[in-house]
Motif scaffolding. Structure first.
Motif: not given
Length: 531
Positions: A291-295, A327-333, A340-342, A357-365
């Motif tokens: 697997a290369t992504a996870f939630t 940071a090592e390329g494993i997708g995350f949600g 989003t993980a994919c 760089g890139c990242s998972f992010l979430e709208d918060y406030t």
């Protein structure tokens, strides 16, 4: 194997010095369109020009994937053979076609019907300028790109073949950059068809936007998403040794700034060690499952009672592990967000070798401040350190959410300042929609009581228009963010996969955007009824 008709086939396998690590096992196949009408000398010249152009692209330092010349296609059979060969070769990420001389488009029909790989149509010419004093009919017969590429373009349009069209001189850096964008996207698409995403727990709290049709998602975009029992993950966790844990903690000390705060030293190192054990367990499951992504699901972390002497589970949300794996390329949600993980995995693949760089992010406030009104992006813990402006600090603080309301390890940093793109994929029931938005990351005020990784951005063109358009398009509160990837990448990605794409940028106007959404709705409804 495609032959030139009169010339022996020669396959180029040399690795260019500019190859980007991560793309070294991929190729772009270059096929030149021609015909035998103009005689053997013309075929020889076409072949020589094609080889020189391919070599020039490989030596440019711009195209991140090696281009392999597959010869000239002079007949329907030769076209069909090379397209089928591309489909069956995992190294081939995409096909580049160029019509050097006039190539009758009917001979491309069967090959285009068979092709399952991304296609780039390159409208160029071997020579930059017309040789005004020497031009004759022999030159005209040989150099018919203006003629042949239009013929090829017509058949692609008539057949509704998805492709990218790049126009311009092949030695131009701007033209090569466009090919490079498509090459990175083609690599992302090739990887997407191999992605397996594991869901440790399911979607949380009846959230609609993070769920959807996983079967259709795989059919359309290629990603395979599986539920994976947390109980099985815990079997890996139980087998992690103290020696392995200690070694990883030492790695943390080298990479990050150790910052012991209100939890005290004893609790700090206990939580860091347990976070390291969680990372080791996650890594092993992902590797064993291919697997290369996870939630994750922060209400499903193993046994429920942490005070039970036989407790087996994570004593905290595995935020530190998620940050490092991203940071090592494993997708995350987060919270079971498999889409989003994919997409985060694909984003990382596309931008290998790019600097910001890139990242998972979430709208918060939200922060309303006139023309600098902005949205604070974060998550409980899981933001990728690739976007950090400085060396992250490794901190442990109380986290009052989920079933593990206790001190939790995480990397803390703020993001770089600069322009970027957020993107998401949503399931609208009758189709998937890819949405991207330009944002401007700005410097936040100090937040001493909010020890999490974060980014502060201004949606473009303004907060009111940009945020409103995102909501009108049905965008998610999670996104895949990058400083390096532009709209062109996502446009190519959607084109290859045949999904809807809407963009929000500095030119967006609300009334026009709403009309675009209405038009798109009508288009997809009609398109489905015609099928």
């Amino acid at each position: 194997m495609l032959l030139t008709g009169l010339l022996p086939f020669r396959e180029i396998r040399e690795e260019p010095d500019t190859m980007i690590k991560g793309f070294e096992n991929l190729e772009l196949w270059w096929v030149t369109g021609a015909q035998l009408l103009y005689g053997g000398d013309a075929v020889v010249a076409v072949d020589a020009h094609s080889k020189e152009m391919v070599e020039g692209l490989n030596n440019s330092g711009i195209i991140p994937i090696k281009v392999v010349y597959k010869g000239t296609a002079n007949s329907s059979k030769e076209v069909e053979d090379v397209m089928k060969a591309a489909n069956n070769d995992n190294r081939c990420a995409g096909i580049i076609t160029w019509m050097h001389t006039f190539s009758p488009a009917k001979m491309w029909i069967k090959g285009l019907q068979a092709l399952q790989k991304p296609l780039l149509h390159f409208h160029t010419q071997y020579n930059a300028e017309i040789p005004w004093s020497d031009i004759d009919m022999d030159f005209m017969n040989l150099n018919q790109s203006a003629h042949g590429d239009i013929e090829f373009g017509h058949i692609c349009t008539r057949m509704r073949v998805a492709r990218k069209v790049v126009c311009g001189y092949w030695k131009s850096e701007a033209v090569q950059q466009k090919i490079a964008v498509w090459a990175r996207v083609a690599a992302g698409v090739a990887d997407a068809r191999q992605v397996r995403c594991l869901m440790f727990g399911m979607n949380m709290n009846n959230v609609a936007v993070t769920d959807g049709d996983r079967v259709e998602f795989e059919q359309r975009l290629g990603y395979h998403v599986d539920y994976y029992p947390v109980s099985s993950l815990m079997e890996y966790f139980k087998k992690v040794t103290d020696t392995e844990t200690d070694a990883l903690v030492e790695e943390y000390k080298k990479q990050y700034v150790v910052k012991i705060d209100e939890t005290g030293e004893a609790v700090y190192w206990e939580k860091v060690r347990n976070a390291a054990k969680a990372e080791i367990a996650l890594r092993r499951v992902l590797a064993d499952e291919g697997a290369t992504a996870f939630t994750t699901n922060f209400d499903d972390l193993g046994d429920a009672d942490i005070n039970d002497p036989n407790f087996v589970g994570f004593d905290q949300i595995p935020g530190l592990a998620s940050q490092r794996l991203m940071a090592e390329g494993i997708g995350f949600g987060a919270e079971g967000d498999w889409k989003t993980a994919c997409l985060c995995r694909t984003l990382w693949v596309m931008q290998q070798g790019l600097p910001k760089g890139c990242s998972f992010l979430e709208d918060y406030t939200l922060n309303f401040a006139g023309d600098r009104s902005s949205c604070l992006q974060s998550h409980m813990l899981e933001v990728c350190p690739l976007i950090a402006t400085d060396r992250p600090t490794l901190e442990v603080h109380f986290l009052g959410i989920g079933i593990r309301k206790q001190p939790t390890a995480r990397l803390v940093f703020t993001s770089k300042v600069g322009s970027g793109i957020k993107a998401t994929v949503v399931d609208l029931g009758n189709r998937f929609r890819l949405i991207s938005q330009e944002v401007e990351c700005i410097e936040p005020q100090p937040m001493p009581k909010l020890p999490v990784a974060s980014a502060l951005w201004v949606p473009q063109p303004t907060f009111e228009i940009g945020a409103g358009a995102w909501i009108l398009a049905g965008g998610t509160h999670h996104s895949a963010f990058s400083y390096d990837i532009t709209e062109e990448y996502w446009d190519d990605f959607a084109e290859i996969l045949g999904i809807e794409y809407v963009r929000i940028n500095r030119n967006t106007k609300t009334d026009e955007f709403k009309q675009q959404l209405r038009n798109n709705e009508l288009y997809f409804m009609l398109n489905k009824s015609l099928k």
